[in-house]
Design an enzyme around this catalytic site. Structure first.
Site, short mmCIF file in Angstrom:
data_model
loop_
_atom_site.label_atom_id
_atom_site.label_comp_id
_atom_site.label_asym_id
_atom_site.label_seq_id
_atom_site.Cartn_x
_atom_site.Cartn_y
_atom_site.Cartn_z
N ASP A 290 0.86 -1.18 0.05
CA ASP A 290 0.17 -0.01 -0.11
C ASP A 290 0.84 1.29 -0.05
O ASP A 290 2.17 1.01 0.13
CB ASP A 290 -0.90 -0.01 1.07
CG ASP A 290 -2.26 0.93 1.03
OD1 ASP A 290 -2.19 1.84 -0.24
OD2 ASP A 290 -3.14 0.59 1.62
N TRP A 291 0.22 2.37 -0.27
CA TRP A 291 1.05 3.61 -0.49
C TRP A 291 2.28 3.72 0.93
O TRP A 291 1.60 4.26 2.06
CB TRP A 291 0.06 5.02 -0.46
CG TRP A 291 0.49 6.10 -0.60
CD1 TRP A 291 1.44 7.13 0.06
CD2 TRP A 291 0.33 6.84 -1.76
NE1 TRP A 291 1.68 8.06 -0.34
CE2 TRP A 291 1.11 8.10 -1.62
CE3 TRP A 291 -0.26 6.71 -3.11
CZ2 TRP A 291 1.15 9.04 -2.49
CZ3 TRP A 291 -0.46 7.83 -4.06
CH2 TRP A 291 0.33 8.84 -3.73
#
Ligand code: NOJ
Length: 753
Positions: A290-291
């Site tokens: 994820d980011w």
């Protein structure tokens, strides 16, 4: 056809070795991947594992390092495998040209985007779609989203989110399918099929991404990004089934979770990614972080620095780094110094290349860059029609005292009140990166499209008084009541009042946890003030999570749960309010009576003292100040007609299977749809099981007076469960089956297998 591909085809063939000649076409995807890997330098392989966001759209905190100049430099060197947040043929084409024409090997980029519930044409938020229990409509919705996004250059969506959650405080419950693993698994499967279709190389399909692996929906106290501590029972029986369902549906990518699971950040979890997903489930696609979640392992207190985080993540099986810059900066050094085995790089890059081959990007890197298709597809009326169809099906009728609804289509003076009634952005939800703000049909427009009634609008109270930005907090009005007087005057003189209240679309979603689940701002006060002058109120709710609605449930005669329904929101609501569509939705999440009950869910485990022994006694499972039951249970939803259930019977039985049937009759005056739900209780099991679990459902349509016999088959699959080792087992014994229109169904029979 205006296609850049013709101009560049020869260049592609030159650069992408083994791709365009006839010999390469006869090779399998795996053979093509291996051949290509052999030609790549270490840095080029790591480049495939690096993903950057565009600088104009960000969906997470801006990176501490990095700049557009560095990104372009990396792009040209072949050190970028994927971009996110780039859309539109023109933009995608420009970047794809750099990757294909200017890098040594010309390996195409894969373009990821959060196509969560539509691209430009927005469907209901996923939680709302789940309320339809209509798997076909959900699959179609994902298919249409894929088609529209693909026409804008996208070939990979970061959806479906399949996190099960029982905590309405968490803002992201809007993005999932609710609290139940069985319903969640069916929906997860449908969404993957919708996005990916049967052939990933078809330019109208895109790769799906099951996220967030795993446990994110169980963050402590519903507070965003919080740690997760769950036992093996919950992990295997509740959290995992929808993820497994996406693998069974052929999902090509996974995204790991920001959160830590039992002390290990999911991004660094070898157990989750290598052992469970890639070994036990045989998943041969790739995992994206994820980011920034690789570098965030430092903040988690798990890795000493970004370099160690890169090492832990790659060893654990995180194949692509979204926006941490940790792989591109550290992995080559880690391999060269012998810390990280190059086999991990080959595995990760190979997985990413495999998906690119499957998408057909090596055969035609510009296949998603067709201007003609872009113009013809985006916002097309057929997409709008489909959005309206699922929007209607997602609405849940919570209360309808004295059949106030449906309203007559003629001769009524209707007061329409509430900021959200005239809002054309909020119904789109918060994932509106590509959609135009102000583009949804509002309730005001929807109701006015029925010309027989006189609809007057008054705002009553403004909800948000600040700017509206994806990455910024709203500023909710808690003081300005200047609109109250006009709204009350209008309500006084009207036959019926329609109030549209609830959460703004930007009050749920990522980073939007709440501790208070009532109507935000001054809306509750407005509702009570209007009620004092006119009790004939239809309350239409807009929200991205279960709310606490005790006062409304006690006083307001009609309550319609309309979530955030997307581009056609106002039309869908009007059709339900006027009876052109008989509501058929059922809640995919329990609605509590109080935040103090959260997490609250129907498939809880019994305590040793579930029942009140005698009046006034304290030694049993209860609260002093609140009931145990929810306000509205999982699976609940009314219709303009009524359904009766009878003759539940066992049709046949073997040692491990059971066939049951039940008769359902439409006992009211409207044609209507019912979600017939089947729950199973395993009376004695080790480990002990929940008080009941959904194990089947069927959506049926009945004319008034008609009866249908609905049949279900239960096998070991429905009657078994995962033990603490994560092995699926079936323990024969005593069970009960319950069938009805919600999770409190009491028509039941006991059986032994
Ligand atoms: C962070 C979110 O958690 C994830 O779901 C999303 O896909 C990425 N940002 C990319 O926008």
């Amino acid at each position: 056809m205006i296609k850049a591909k013709l101009t560049f085809l020869s260049t592609i063939c030159f650069f992408v070795l083994n791709s365009c000649d006839s010999k390469s076409k006869t090779l399998s995807v795996n053979e093509r991947v291996s051949a290509l890997l052999k030609q790549m330098t270490l840095e080029e392989k790591i480049g495939q594992m690096n993903q950057y966001s565009s600088f104009w759209d960000v969906t997470g905190p801006a990176p501490k390092e990095g700049s557009a100049a560095i990104q372009f430099d990396h792009l040209k060197k072949g050190y970028v495998g994927s971009m996110l947040n780039v859309h539109g043929v023109e933009n995608v084409l420009k970047l794809q040209q750099i990757a294909v024409e200017e890098t040594r090997l010309g390996i195409p980029l894969i373009f990821g985007f959060d196509v969560i519930h539509g691209f430009k044409t927005i469907s209901p938020i996923p939680l709302a779609e789940a309320a339809s229990w209509d798997l076909e409509a959900i699959e179609t919705s994902a298919k249409n989203a894929a088609k529209e996004a693909a026409a804008a250059g996208i070939n990979w969506t970061f959806a479906p989110m399949v996190d099960i959650s029982r905590d309405a405080r968490w803002g992201r419950v809007m993005e999932g399918a609710g609290e139940d693993p069985y319903l969640g698994s069916k929906i997860a499967h449908a969404r993957v099929k919708g996005f990916q279709g049967d052939d990933l190389s078809n330019p109208s399909t895109i790769a799906a991404c099951a996220k967030h692996f795993a446990g994110y929906g169980f963050i402590e106290s519903g507070k965003e990004y919080n740690a997760v501590d769950v036992g093996t029972q919950t992990l295997h029986n509740v959290i995992m089934p929808p993820f497994k369902a996406t693998v069974d549906a052929g999902v090509r990518t996974f995204m790991n979770s920001f959160s830590q699971l039992n002390g290990v950040p999911a991004t660094g979890s070898k157990y989750l990614q290598r052992d469970l997903l890639k070994r036990d489930w045989n998943f041969d696609g790739f995992v994206v972080s994820d980011w920034g979640s690789i570098e965030e392992m430092v903040e988690h207190g798990y890795a000493e620095n970004a370099k160690e985080a890169a090492q832990l993540a790659v060893e654990a099986g995180s194949d692509m780094d979204m926006q941490s810059l940790a792989y591109v900066e550290h992995l080559a050094g880690l391999v060269k110094s012998g810390v990280v085995d190059e086999k991990h790089i080959d595995d990760a890059a190979g997985r990413i290349l495999r998906v690119k081959f499957e998408l057909g990007l090596f055969d035609d890197p510009y296949k998603y860059c067709d201007y003609t298709r872009e113009t013809a597809t985006i916002g097309n009326t057929s997409l709008q029609d489909a959005s309206l169809d699922i929007a209607k099906k997602s609405i849940v009728l919570l209360k309808n005292k004295n059949q106030l609804l449906p309203l007559k289509k003629e001769g009524l003076n209707i007061a329409l009140i509430g900021d959200l009634a005239d809002d054309k952005t909020s119904p789109l939800g918060n994932w509106i990166l590509a959609a135009e703000k102000n583009s949804a049909v509002s309730v005001l427009e929807g109701l006015k499209s029925y010309p027989g009634n006189n609809v007057e609008y008054s705002v009553g109270t403004t909800l948000n008084i600040g700017p509206l930005q994806f990455a910024k907090e709203l500023n909710i009005n808690t003081t300005d009541k200047s609109g109250f007087a006009a709204a009350l005057n209008l309500a006084k003189t009207s036959d019926v009042v329609v109030m549209v209240l609830g959460e703004h679309g930007f009050q749920s979603g990522e980073g939007r946890s709440r501790t208070n689940l009532g109507l935000p701002g001054l809306q509750q006060e407005l509702l009570e003030a209007v009620y004092n002058v006119n009790k004939n109120i239809v309350l239409v709710l807009n929200n991205g999570r279960p709310l606490v609605l005790n006062w409304a449930n006690e006083h307001i005669p009609a309550i319609v749960e309309a979530w955030q329904l997307g581009s056609q929101s106002g039309n869908a609501i009007a059709q339900v309010v006027y009876g052109d569509y008989n509501p058929s939705g059922k809640l995919p999440m329990t609605f509590p009576r109080s935040v103090g009950q959260v997490p609250i869910y129907y498939n809880y485990k019994s305590t040793g003292r579930p029942n009140l022994p005698s009046p006034g006694e304290v030694f049993w499972t209860h609260y002093q100040d609140e009931e145990n039951t929810p306000l509205y249970p999982f699976g609940y939803g009314l219709s303009y007609t009524t359904f009766e259930y009878q003759n539940l019977k066992i049709e046949s039985q073997t040692d491990t299977t059971l066939d049951v049937s039940v008769e359902v009759t439409n006992s009211g005056n409207f044609e209507g749809k019912e979600v017939v739900q089947l729950y199973v209780k395993d009376h004695f099991a080790r480990p002990a099981q929940a008080v009941r679990n959904l194990k089947g459902f069927k959506l049926i349509n009945l004319q008034p007076g008609a009866t249908k016999t609905v049949q279900f088959k239960l096998t070991e699959k429905e009657l078994g469960f995962y033990n603490s080792n994560g092995d699926f087992i079936f323990q024969p014994g005593e069970f009960s089956v319950f069938i009805g229109g919600d999770s409190t169904a009491d028509l039941s029979l006991k059986f032994k297998l």
